[in-house]
Structures are given as structure tokens and as C-alpha cells.
Design a protein around this motif. Structure first.
Motif, PDB file in Angstrom:
ATOM      1  N   GLY A  60      -3.143   4.875 -15.655  1.00 47.11           N
ATOM      2  CA  GLY A  60      -4.431   4.366 -15.204  1.00 47.11           C
ATOM      3  C   GLY A  60      -4.470   4.103 -13.709  1.00 47.11           C
ATOM      4  O   GLY A  60      -3.448   4.081 -13.038  1.00 47.11           O
ATOM      5  N   ARG A  61      -5.684   3.912 -13.230  1.00 46.68           N
ATOM      6  CA  ARG A  61      -5.871   3.601 -11.813  1.00 46.68           C
ATOM      7  C   ARG A  61      -5.352   2.194 -11.526  1.00 46.68           C
ATOM      8  O   ARG A  61      -5.448   1.310 -12.374  1.00 46.68           O
ATOM      9  CB  ARG A  61      -7.349   3.698 -11.463  1.00 46.68           C
ATOM     10  N   VAL A  62      -4.864   2.012 -10.318  1.00 48.38           N
ATOM     11  CA  VAL A  62      -4.412   0.678  -9.933  1.00 48.38           C
ATOM     12  C   VAL A  62      -5.584  -0.078  -9.323  1.00 48.38           C
ATOM     13  O   VAL A  62      -6.513   0.517  -8.774  1.00 48.38           O
ATOM     14  CB  VAL A  62      -3.232   0.737  -8.929  1.00 48.38           C
ATOM     15  N   ALA A  73      -3.342  -1.743  -4.976  1.00 48.56           N
ATOM     16  CA  ALA A  73      -3.263  -0.671  -3.975  1.00 48.56           C
ATOM     17  C   ALA A  73      -2.931  -1.258  -2.602  1.00 48.56           C
ATOM     18  O   ALA A  73      -2.108  -0.693  -1.861  1.00 48.56           O
ATOM     19  CB  ALA A  73      -4.576   0.105  -3.922  1.00 48.56           C
ATOM     20  N   GLN A  74      -3.527  -2.396  -2.263  1.00 47.39           N
ATOM     21  CA  GLN A  74      -3.229  -3.044  -0.985  1.00 47.39           C
ATOM     22  C   GLN A  74      -1.782  -3.527  -0.948  1.00 47.39           C
ATOM     23  O   GLN A  74      -1.111  -3.397   0.074  1.00 47.39           O
ATOM     24  CB  GLN A  74      -4.191  -4.210  -0.742  1.00 47.39           C
ATOM     25  N   GLU A  75      -1.317  -4.069  -2.060  1.00 47.81           N
ATOM     26  CA  GLU A  75       0.076  -4.523  -2.142  1.00 47.81           C
ATOM     27  C   GLU A  75       1.029  -3.327  -2.008  1.00 47.81           C
ATOM     28  O   GLU A  75       2.055  -3.420  -1.327  1.00 47.81           O
ATOM     29  CB  GLU A  75       0.319  -5.273  -3.458  1.00 47.81           C
ATOM     30  N   ASN A  76       0.705  -2.224  -2.654  1.00 46.79           N
ATOM     31  CA  ASN A  76       1.533  -1.015  -2.546  1.00 46.79           C
ATOM     32  C   ASN A  76       1.588  -0.513  -1.110  1.00 46.79           C
ATOM     33  O   ASN A  76       2.651  -0.137  -0.607  1.00 46.79           O
ATOM     34  CB  ASN A  76       1.015   0.088  -3.466  1.00 46.79           C
ATOM     35  N   ARG A  77       0.444  -0.509  -0.455  1.00 45.15           N
ATOM     36  CA  ARG A  77       0.386  -0.064   0.942  1.00 45.15           C
ATOM     37  C   ARG A  77       1.264  -0.957   1.820  1.00 45.15           C
ATOM     38  O   ARG A  77       2.024  -0.472   2.658  1.00 45.15           O
ATOM     39  CB  ARG A  77      -1.054  -0.066   1.434  1.00 45.15           C
ATOM     40  N   LYS A  78       1.141  -2.262   1.621  1.00 43.82           N
ATOM     41  CA  LYS A  78       1.947  -3.209   2.387  1.00 43.82           C
ATOM     42  C   LYS A  78       3.431  -2.948   2.154  1.00 43.82           C
ATOM     43  O   LYS A  78       4.226  -2.949   3.100  1.00 43.82           O
ATOM     44  CB  LYS A  78       1.583  -4.640   1.978  1.00 43.82           C
ATOM     45  N   ARG A  79       3.805  -2.702   0.908  1.00 45.31           N
ATOM     46  CA  ARG A  79       5.210  -2.444   0.573  1.00 45.31           C
ATOM     47  C   ARG A  79       5.710  -1.175   1.260  1.00 45.31           C
ATOM     48  O   ARG A  79       6.818  -1.129   1.774  1.00 45.31           O
ATOM     49  CB  ARG A  79       5.371  -2.336  -0.947  1.00 45.31           C
ATOM     50  N   VAL A  80       4.871  -0.136   1.301  1.00 48.07           N
ATOM     51  CA  VAL A  80       5.261   1.121   1.953  1.00 48.07           C
ATOM     52  C   VAL A  80       5.438   0.898   3.457  1.00 48.07           C
ATOM     53  O   VAL A  80       6.414   1.371   4.047  1.00 48.07           O
ATOM     54  CB  VAL A  80       4.238   2.244   1.662  1.00 48.07           C
ATOM     55  N   GLY A 108       3.373  11.230  -4.713  1.00 53.10           N
ATOM     56  CA  GLY A 108       1.953  11.552  -4.736  1.00 53.10           C
ATOM     57  C   GLY A 108       1.067  10.408  -4.296  1.00 53.10           C
ATOM     58  O   GLY A 108      -0.014  10.620  -3.736  1.00 53.10           O
ATOM     59  N   GLY A 109       1.508   9.192  -4.518  1.00 57.20           N
ATOM     60  CA  GLY A 109       0.725   8.027  -4.129  1.00 57.20           C
ATOM     61  C   GLY A 109       0.618   7.841  -2.626  1.00 57.20           C
ATOM     62  O   GLY A 109      -0.274   7.158  -2.143  1.00 57.20           O
ATOM     63  N   PHE A 110       1.513   8.464  -1.893  1.00 61.51           N
ATOM     64  CA  PHE A 110       1.512   8.303  -0.434  1.00 61.51           C
ATOM     65  C   PHE A 110       0.176   8.716   0.164  1.00 61.51           C
ATOM     66  O   PHE A 110      -0.400   8.004   0.987  1.00 61.51           O
ATOM     67  CB  PHE A 110       2.641   9.126   0.196  1.00 61.51           C
TER      68      PHE A 110
END
Length: 186
Positions: free
Chosen positions: A2-4, A9-16, A45-47
Motif C-alpha cells: 500500500g501507499r505510505v 513519506a516525510q520520515e522516509n525522506r528525512k532518513r534518506v 524504487g522509492g528513491f
């Protein structure tokens, strides 16, 4: 799958960005997107859902690294009751330590990214962010008697040489000589 959520998504971006900041300082900006995303615990792919390009991530990661450095300087100033000379001495001692030498991933971005920025054509945001961060750090290191650029060059050069000679007696000698030159006994 499913979609996050937007928050995730903001947390993932921060982690990256945080992981990229660490890996780029430690290994250089040639770290692959696949390796970076794996280290962040996310899919390759999420990048491209988070960043327009690797260059865009480099820009953000360099900015993040210099923000961390500014936060450490502010903390040193606060811990020393606003006494600038004392805070500078703490920052210099910490910078010219074996711990900093041995921890490039969490260390100074000026030292960790210097080679990559030198190879950069200079038209990316990261190059300008790097130059601004170096200038800001040098300004912070300046005293009435000493030029901050000279102090920063001494510190950065010492750390780079100490890392290059790690596991030899020369490495510790380099750090000690630079520390003695910049923080003479009262």
C-alpha cells in the motif's frame, strides 16, 4: 504494498537525507543510490518518489551535514555560557581528536566532503552550500588575533592527513601538533 502516508513519506525522506549525509562524508558521493537506500532500509524504487535526482539528494545531504556542524558549534557556545573562546577551544579539541579522525560519517563535512567538492564542476547547489558552510565555520573560528580561515585550514588539513595516516604513530602526532598550534597553553 500500500501507499505510505504523507507523514511516513516525510520520515522516509528525512532518513534518506540523514543516511546520505553520513555515507557521503564517510565514503564519498559516489555511493550508489541502491546502496544508500539499502542502508536507509528502503527500496531503490522509492528513491525517485522522494528526489528528482541523486544530485538533488547530494545538495540536501551537504546542507544537512553543515546544519549538524552549526548545531554542534551552537551547543559548544551554550555549554560554555556564551564564552566564545572557550567554545572555540572545545570545538578545536574535539575536531582534532582521535574520535573525530576515526568517525568521518559523523564528522565535519568540510573534511569529509572536500575531495568530492573539489571534483564537482561547481554548478550544483552542493558546491555553493559547501563553500558557504566552510566560510561560516571559518568565520566562527576567527578571533581578534587569528584568522578563522587559517585556523580551519590547519584543522581540516590535520584531520585529512591524520585519516590518511591512521594506524601509524604519525596520525596522532599530526593531531597533537595542530591542537598545540591552535590552542596553546594559557
Amino acid at each position: 504494498m500500500g501507499r505510505v502516508s504523507q507523514a511516513q513519506a516525510q520520515e522516509n525522506r528525512k532518513r534518506v537525507v540523514e543516511m546520505a549525509s553520513r555515507l557521503f562524508r564517510e565514503q564519498g558521493t559516489s555511493v550508489s543510490v541502491a546502496d544508500l537506500m539499502k542502508a536507509a532500509g528502503l527500496t531503490h524504487g522509492g528513491f525517485y518518489k522522494q528526489f528528482a535526482s541523486k544530485e538533488a539528494l547530494i545538495d540536501e545531504a551537504v546542507s544537512h551535514a553543515f546544519d549538524e556542524l552549526a548545531e554542534r558549534r551552537a551547543a559548544a557556545l551554550e555549554d560554555n555560557d556564551g564564552e566564545r573562546n572557550a567554545a572555540q577551544r572545545v570545538v578545536i579539541d574535539t575536531y582534532l581528536s582521535a574520535r573525530h579522525r576515526d568517525s568521518p560519517a559523523t564528522g565535519c563535512p568540510a573534511a569529509g566532503l572536500a575531495t568530492d567538492m573539489a571534483r564537482d564542476p561547481g554548478d550544483r547547489g552542493a558546491h555553493h552550500t559547501y563553500a558557504d558552510g566552510v566560510s561560516d565555520f571559518a568565520d566562527w573560528l576567527a578571533t581578534d588575533d587569528e584568522d578563522g580561515i587559517v585556523r580551519l585550514c590547519t584543522m581540516l588539513g590535520a584531520v585529512v592527513l591524520a585519516r590518511a595516516t591512521k594506524d601509524t604513530p604519525l596520525s596522532d602526532e599530526i593531531l597533537e601538533a595542530a591542537r598545540a598550534a591552535l590552542t596553546p597553553a594559557p
